[in-house]
Design a protein around this motif. Structure first.
Motif, PDB file in Angstrom:
ATOM      1  N   ASN A 150      48.641  39.045  47.622  1.00  0.00           N
ATOM      2  CA  ASN A 150      47.927  38.833  46.357  1.00  0.00           C
ATOM      3  C   ASN A 150      47.277  40.153  45.948  1.00  0.00           C
ATOM      4  N   LEU A 151      48.046  41.009  45.289  1.00  0.00           N
ATOM      5  CA  LEU A 151      47.600  42.380  44.996  1.00  0.00           C
ATOM      6  C   LEU A 151      47.101  42.573  43.579  1.00  0.00           C
ATOM      7  N   ALA A 152      47.390  41.647  42.692  1.00  0.00           N
ATOM      8  CA  ALA A 152      46.969  41.806  41.291  1.00  0.00           C
ATOM      9  C   ALA A 152      45.515  41.400  41.136  1.00  0.00           C
ATOM     10  N   ALA A 153      44.649  42.116  41.856  1.00  0.00           N
ATOM     11  CA  ALA A 153      43.229  41.779  41.872  1.00  0.00           C
ATOM     12  C   ALA A 153      42.550  42.207  40.568  1.00  0.00           C
ATOM     13  N   ILE A 154      41.483  41.502  40.241  1.00  0.00           N
ATOM     14  CA  ILE A 154      40.675  41.840  39.068  1.00  0.00           C
ATOM     15  C   ILE A 154      39.574  42.799  39.506  1.00  0.00           C
ATOM     16  N   THR A 155      39.445  43.900  38.808  1.00  0.00           N
ATOM     17  CA  THR A 155      38.414  44.901  39.091  1.00  0.00           C
ATOM     18  C   THR A 155      37.521  45.067  37.864  1.00  0.00           C
ATOM     19  N   PRO A 156      36.387  45.742  38.013  1.00  0.00           N
ATOM     20  CA  PRO A 156      35.507  45.953  36.851  1.00  0.00           C
ATOM     21  C   PRO A 156      36.192  46.624  35.669  1.00  0.00           C
ATOM     22  N   LEU A 157      37.200  47.453  35.925  1.00  0.00           N
ATOM     23  CA  LEU A 157      37.891  48.128  34.826  1.00  0.00           C
ATOM     24  C   LEU A 157      38.600  47.157  33.891  1.00  0.00           C
ATOM     25  N   ASP A 158      38.955  45.983  34.405  1.00  0.00           N
ATOM     26  CA  ASP A 158      39.638  44.992  33.566  1.00  0.00           C
ATOM     27  C   ASP A 158      38.732  44.439  32.476  1.00  0.00           C
ATOM     28  N   PHE A 159      37.426  44.594  32.635  1.00  0.00           N
ATOM     29  CA  PHE A 159      36.477  44.030  31.663  1.00  0.00           C
ATOM     30  C   PHE A 159      35.991  45.052  30.636  1.00  0.00           C
ATOM     31  N   ILE A 160      36.247  46.325  30.877  1.00  0.00           N
ATOM     32  CA  ILE A 160      35.639  47.359  30.024  1.00  0.00           C
ATOM     33  C   ILE A 160      36.017  47.174  28.565  1.00  0.00           C
ATOM     34  N   GLU A 161      37.309  47.085  28.276  1.00  0.00           N
ATOM     35  CA  GLU A 161      37.743  47.015  26.878  1.00  0.00           C
ATOM     36  C   GLU A 161      37.247  45.746  26.195  1.00  0.00           C
ATOM     37  N   HIS A 162      37.184  44.655  26.936  1.00  0.00           N
ATOM     38  CA  HIS A 162      36.672  43.414  26.354  1.00  0.00           C
ATOM     39  C   HIS A 162      35.206  43.553  25.965  1.00  0.00           C
ATOM     40  N   ILE A 163      34.450  44.293  26.775  1.00  0.00           N
ATOM     41  CA  ILE A 163      33.025  44.493  26.490  1.00  0.00           C
ATOM     42  C   ILE A 163      32.840  45.480  25.345  1.00  0.00           C
ATOM     43  N   LEU A 164      33.529  46.611  25.421  1.00  0.00           N
ATOM     44  CA  LEU A 164      33.356  47.642  24.394  1.00  0.00           C
ATOM     45  C   LEU A 164      33.812  47.148  23.024  1.00  0.00           C
ATOM     46  N   HIS A 165      34.803  46.270  23.017  1.00  0.00           N
ATOM     47  CA  HIS A 165      35.311  45.733  21.744  1.00  0.00           C
ATOM     48  C   HIS A 165      34.233  44.971  20.984  1.00  0.00           C
ATOM     49  N   LYS A 166      33.233  44.459  21.713  1.00  0.00           N
ATOM     50  CA  LYS A 166      32.193  43.643  21.095  1.00  0.00           C
ATOM     51  C   LYS A 166      30.898  44.406  20.847  1.00  0.00           C
ATOM     52  N   LEU A 167      30.894  45.705  21.125  1.00  0.00           N
ATOM     53  CA  LEU A 167      29.682  46.501  20.912  1.00  0.00           C
ATOM     54  C   LEU A 167      29.714  47.171  19.537  1.00  0.00           C
ATOM     55  N   PRO A 168      28.554  47.290  18.890  1.00  0.00           N
ATOM     56  CA  PRO A 168      28.502  47.843  17.523  1.00  0.00           C
ATOM     57  C   PRO A 168      28.436  49.366  17.499  1.00  0.00           C
ATOM     58  N   PHE A 169      29.501  50.021  17.981  1.00  0.00           N
ATOM     59  CA  PHE A 169      29.535  51.474  18.010  1.00  0.00           C
ATOM     60  C   PHE A 169      30.833  51.957  17.374  1.00  0.00           C
ATOM     61  N   PRO A 170      30.817  53.156  16.783  1.00  0.00           N
ATOM     62  CA  PRO A 170      32.072  53.734  16.267  1.00  0.00           C
ATOM     63  C   PRO A 170      32.989  54.134  17.412  1.00  0.00           C
ATOM     64  N   GLU A 171      34.258  54.363  17.089  1.00  0.00           N
ATOM     65  CA  GLU A 171      35.264  54.611  18.122  1.00  0.00           C
ATOM     66  C   GLU A 171      34.981  55.876  18.924  1.00  0.00           C
TER      67      GLU A 171
END
Length: 295
Positions: A150-171
């Motif tokens: 079972n190698l397809a583990a979830i790491t903190p990096l998997d959440f970064i884009e989901h979090i940043l997508h919801k923050l009110p900052f320019p690209e």
């Protein structure tokens, strides 16, 4: 005759799919299954008798420097550390095999995530040839069996884009936050105190630490920090107090790491001055000298 490939030496990354980050079900699925890949219980007290936390940190630092030396993708190192922690949580291991285990975890993570996986020969070279390719391949099967493939583990990096997508900052601002967050995540992976934290909490704590550290106006940082923490907690369904504690721990870890780096740099400068150009006959040729672990 210009029909030659200009992409041969370049690493091409797929563009971020906005549909993935706009669909709340993707984030919810990550949050639902992330606990499956978190070591259950403090393995230094329950499982490991020969390995101490400082040994894990030495090997983790070596693994990180190998990734930096080889310019691996940023998600190789956190994934390799996930393999290492899950293995140590399940199998009592002698300290003389810890660097071999770290090399195997890098080997597996690079196969899963890297465009150009690390070779067994190079990994043996980075251990100062203290391990052989045969040992690496044999232990690869051992680790795979203990992790149940079972190698397809979830790491903190998997959440970064989901979090940043919801923050009110320019690209352009998000790009800087993303870079700092990735650095914080790698730093957390080297410290055993974050081993049993859910990846989503580490990710949100690292994003919060990155944003607050990049705030130009320090006078309003407390107010902004509270608002940011509440927003991050809402995104990943985390308790605010737990997230605050995690972020403070990350910031303290960064402070301690910077102090240690400065002390090491000062000691190196003093050592060079006292040696006056002479070199020791017993230097390691690995990125970090981890031979003390094997003694």
């Amino acid at each position: 005759m210009e029909l030659f490939c200009l992409e041969k030496d370049a690493i091409l990354r797929a563009q971020r799919d906005p549909n993935i980050f706009c669909d709340e079900r993707v984030l919810q699925s990550l949050l639902t299954v992330e606990d499956r890949y978190v070591p259950q219980g403090p393995y230094f007290q329950c499982v490991q008798k020969d390995i101490q936390p400082f040994m894990r940190r030495m090997v983790a630092t070596w693994m990180l420097e190998v990734c930096e030396e080889e310019k691996c993708e940023e998600d190789v190192f956190p994934l390799a550390m996930n393999y290492l922690d899950r293995f140590l949580a399940a199998v009592p291991t002698r300290k003389c095999y810890l660097q071999l285990l770290g090399a195997v975890c890098l080997f597996l993570a690079s196969k899963l995530k890297a465009c150009q996986p690390l070779s067994a020969r190079k990994l043996c070279m980075y251990t100062d040839n203290s391990i052989t390719s045969q040992q690496l391949l044999e232990w690869e099967l051992v680790v795979l069996s203990k992790l149940k493939w079972n190698l397809a583990a979830i790491t903190p990096l998997d959440f970064i884009e989901h979090i940043l997508h919801k923050l009110p900052f320019p690209e352009d601002r998000l790009a800087l936050i993303r870079k700092h967050t990735q650095t914080f995540i790698a730093l957390c992976a080297t410290d055993h105190s974050f081993t049993m934290y859910p990846p989503s909490m580490i990710a949100t704590g690292c994003v919060g630490a990155a944003v607050c550290g990049l705030q130009p106006d320090q006078s309003n940082q407390n107010v902004w920090g509270d608002n940011l923490t509440e927003l991050l907690a809402k995104i990943t369904h985390t308790e605010v107090d737990c997230l605050k504690s995690c972020q403070e721990q990350i910031e303290q870890l960064l402070t301690n790491s910077l102090k240690e780096s400065q002390q090491q740099h000062q000691q190196q400068q003093e050592g060079r001055a006292s040696n006056k150009g002479t070199q020791s006959q017993n230097l390691s040729c690995t990125p970090t000298d981890v031979r003390d672990v094997n003694l």
